[in-house]
Motif scaffolding. Sequence first.
Motif, mmCIF file in Angstrom:
data_model
loop_
_atom_site.group_PDB
_atom_site.id
_atom_site.type_symbol
_atom_site.label_atom_id
_atom_site.label_comp_id
_atom_site.label_asym_id
_atom_site.label_seq_id
_atom_site.Cartn_x
_atom_site.Cartn_y
_atom_site.Cartn_z
ATOM 1 N N ASP A 109 43.028 31.754 28.138
ATOM 2 C CA ASP A 109 43.890 30.636 27.785
ATOM 3 C C ASP A 109 43.409 29.357 28.461
ATOM 4 O OD1 ASP A 109 46.643 29.017 28.622
ATOM 5 O OD2 ASP A 109 46.658 29.825 26.573
ATOM 6 N N LEU A 110 43.666 28.221 27.808
ATOM 7 C CA LEU A 110 43.201 26.934 28.306
ATOM 8 C C LEU A 110 43.651 26.672 29.734
ATOM 9 C CD1 LEU A 110 41.928 24.103 27.858
ATOM 10 C CD2 LEU A 110 44.114 23.397 26.850
ATOM 11 N N HIS A 111 44.873 27.045 30.075
ATOM 12 C CA HIS A 111 45.416 26.740 31.399
ATOM 13 C C HIS A 111 45.348 27.932 32.353
ATOM 14 C CE1 HIS A 111 46.783 22.827 30.059
ATOM 15 N NE2 HIS A 111 47.268 23.400 28.978
ATOM 16 N N GLU A 112 44.584 28.944 31.981
ATOM 17 C CA GLU A 112 44.420 30.120 32.834
ATOM 18 C C GLU A 112 43.084 30.048 33.544
ATOM 19 O OE1 GLU A 112 43.348 34.852 32.325
ATOM 20 O OE2 GLU A 112 43.875 33.632 30.576
ATOM 21 N N LEU A 113 43.097 30.177 34.850
ATOM 22 C CA LEU A 113 41.879 30.169 35.649
ATOM 23 C C LEU A 113 41.814 31.447 36.472
ATOM 24 C CD1 LEU A 113 42.018 26.450 36.854
ATOM 25 C CD2 LEU A 113 40.575 27.396 35.048
ATOM 26 N N THR A 114 40.626 32.047 36.541
ATOM 27 C CA THR A 114 40.452 33.327 37.216
ATOM 28 C C THR A 114 39.501 33.164 38.395
ATOM 29 O OG1 THR A 114 40.748 34.494 35.124
ATOM 30 C CG2 THR A 114 39.750 35.729 36.929
ATOM 31 N N GLN A 115 39.861 33.728 39.531
ATOM 32 C CA GLN A 115 38.975 33.701 40.688
ATOM 33 C C GLN A 115 37.734 34.554 40.416
ATOM 34 O OE1 GLN A 115 39.322 31.805 43.491
ATOM 35 N NE2 GLN A 115 41.038 30.918 42.328
ATOM 36 N N PRO A 116 36.574 34.177 40.959
ATOM 37 C CA PRO A 116 35.346 34.905 40.628
ATOM 38 C C PRO A 116 35.367 36.373 41.029
ATOM 39 C CG PRO A 116 34.985 33.321 42.411
ATOM 40 C CD PRO A 116 36.319 33.014 41.833
ATOM 41 N N ASP A 117 35.901 36.697 42.205
ATOM 42 C CA ASP A 117 35.952 38.105 42.618
ATOM 43 C C ASP A 117 36.787 38.921 41.642
ATOM 44 O OD1 ASP A 117 34.398 37.482 44.777
ATOM 45 O OD2 ASP A 117 36.061 37.404 46.215
ATOM 46 N N GLU A 118 37.888 38.333 41.194
ATOM 47 C CA GLU A 118 38.752 39.017 40.235
ATOM 48 C C GLU A 118 38.039 39.220 38.904
ATOM 49 O OE1 GLU A 118 43.309 38.512 38.498
ATOM 50 O OE2 GLU A 118 42.340 36.884 39.597
ATOM 51 N N ALA A 119 37.253 38.211 38.489
ATOM 52 C CA ALA A 119 36.507 38.330 37.234
ATOM 53 C C ALA A 119 35.460 39.434 37.324
ATOM 54 C CB ALA A 119 35.851 36.998 36.902
ATOM 55 N N TRP A 120 34.741 39.500 38.444
ATOM 56 C CA TRP A 120 33.721 40.549 38.587
ATOM 57 C C TRP A 120 34.359 41.938 38.616
ATOM 58 C CZ3 TRP A 120 28.906 39.925 37.493
ATOM 59 C CH2 TRP A 120 28.260 38.707 37.708
ATOM 60 N N ARG A 121 35.501 42.059 39.284
ATOM 61 C CA ARG A 121 36.186 43.357 39.300
ATOM 62 C C ARG A 121 36.637 43.737 37.901
ATOM 63 N NH1 ARG A 121 38.702 41.290 44.020
ATOM 64 N NH2 ARG A 121 40.582 40.816 42.821
ATOM 65 N N GLY A 122 37.110 42.763 37.146
ATOM 66 C CA GLY A 122 37.543 43.057 35.785
ATOM 67 C C GLY A 122 36.398 43.533 34.913
ATOM 68 N N LEU A 123 35.239 42.881 35.021
ATOM 69 C CA LEU A 123 34.072 43.299 34.223
ATOM 70 C C LEU A 123 33.614 44.690 34.630
ATOM 71 C CD1 LEU A 123 31.979 42.490 32.083
ATOM 72 C CD2 LEU A 123 30.589 41.530 33.935
ATOM 73 N N ALA A 124 33.587 44.949 35.941
ATOM 74 C CA ALA A 124 33.172 46.272 36.408
ATOM 75 C C ALA A 124 34.128 47.356 35.931
ATOM 76 C CB ALA A 124 33.079 46.275 37.931
ATOM 77 N N ALA A 125 35.431 47.070 35.912
ATOM 78 C CA ALA A 125 36.408 48.072 35.488
ATOM 79 C C ALA A 125 36.243 48.428 34.014
ATOM 80 C CB ALA A 125 37.823 47.560 35.754
ATOM 81 N N ILE A 126 35.752 47.479 33.210
ATOM 82 C CA ILE A 126 35.533 47.755 31.789
ATOM 83 C C ILE A 126 34.267 48.578 31.585
ATOM 84 C CG2 ILE A 126 35.004 46.719 29.551
ATOM 85 C CD1 ILE A 126 36.685 44.314 30.409
ATOM 86 N N LEU A 127 33.196 48.195 32.258
ATOM 87 C CA LEU A 127 31.894 48.830 32.024
ATOM 88 C C LEU A 127 31.715 50.105 32.825
ATOM 89 C CD1 LEU A 127 29.632 45.662 32.023
ATOM 90 C CD2 LEU A 127 30.542 46.910 30.064
ATOM 91 N N GLU A 128 32.487 50.262 33.925
ATOM 92 C CA GLU A 128 32.370 51.462 34.750
ATOM 93 C C GLU A 128 33.750 52.072 34.950
ATOM 94 O OE1 GLU A 128 30.630 50.020 38.307
ATOM 95 O OE2 GLU A 128 28.729 49.467 37.376
ATOM 96 N N PRO A 129 34.419 52.463 33.851
ATOM 97 C CA PRO A 129 35.793 52.990 33.973
ATOM 98 C C PRO A 129 35.776 54.369 34.625
ATOM 99 C CG PRO A 129 34.987 53.271 31.733
ATOM 100 C CD PRO A 129 33.930 52.509 32.464
#
Length: 444
Positions: free
Chosen positions: A408-428
Amino acid sequence: MTAGRLTAAARPQLLGRVERLGQSEADVIGLRVGPGDLVRLGSESPVVAEVVAVTGARATVLPYGDFRGHRVGEPVTFVGGELEVPTGDQLLGRVLDGLARPIDGGPSLGRAGAVPIHNSPPAALDRPTVAEPMSVGVRAIDTLLTCGRGQRVAIMAGSGVGKSSLLSMLVRGSEADVNVLCLVGERGREVREFLDNDLGAEGLARSVVLVATSDQPALARRTVAFAATRIAERFRDDGRHVNLLMDSVTRFAVAQREIGLAAGELPTARGFPPSALGLLPGLLERAGTSSTGSITGFYTVLVEGDDLNDPIGDTVRSIVDGHLVLSRELANAGHFPSIDVLRSASRVALAVTTRDQQDLVAAARRMLAVRDRARDLIEVGAYSPGNDAELDRAVALAPAVQQFLCQDLHELTQPDEAWRGLAAILEPPATDGPARVPELAGLS
């Protein structure tokens, strides 16, 4: 009266006159001037103009204002060398025009700290390498297209695919000390909308905004880019980490095309004279790292007909350190930000990410590429699970990755949180259920 003003008052005035007057350019005689010098036409309602070409005793000048009301034979006064722009913390939260003059109704700016608008880029061997990541709050960029502090990035897109909205996210979500935002040739109606709706009070508070709308003379639309860059350079010289965001480099080049043609240059690449392309390296190279601070540059490029290989897009892409391609197909599907990851690249990502992060990015891009290659097969219903394990995994993970990349336009994600999210998808974890998107702020 100060000594400087006394000296200026005592200096003899150099006068010429207008020999020819067109709608957007004039010929002046009687002055010894060179390209870049400033002159003033008329005395009752004077207009400042810049010399763009000299042929014999005749100088061609273009105005920063309007020639209406002026006449052939009027006196022309030599003003001096190049423009100067104010700098410093007095600019924070202010909105300025193409000549760095306030247009927000606020107090006038002092001349203390004013510097010439043009400057040389840092010497090649004086530039520290880009080695520190810079978060911008956008998951697709912070993970799959990681930016470095001092990097220069082109945002390549056609019209109406979300460039301005993405810029507003970068302003609000970046870790920079100061944002310098330059709007070149923008529609007048959209300036207020951008400031109020996209940028907001929080983003403006640590930003300087310079605006030259599409109705203003070509000289103002070109000068605003140099003014914004010079202001950013001064913040960098003071030890700040600066974001310089320019929308758009294409309109800067179009303004220089008008100036070059008025100066007598011949059009070459798709109607652009040599100066339109020749100015781009000198402008873009001024961003980057220095021994004191950094300028991270984001430059939007309006690609003609979504053709990434048009002259401006191709030239800019060859100069900068990475590019983000915004896809009209994704934008039409409601995918924001509409970044086409497979067509985008960051040339400094390997220098600012860890080996584990690089492995995650490689796995994600490989999965996206496999899914993209099989798109036609899937859409016509010819895909049959069980024949290709890699494709099966890509199809299974596609919804989760799609949701991860949307924001979303007004949603901002911290980088550590973004990396954890990507890892959780690719390494479930090993389960029998489908892949799911991790809990990230703003995701449902």
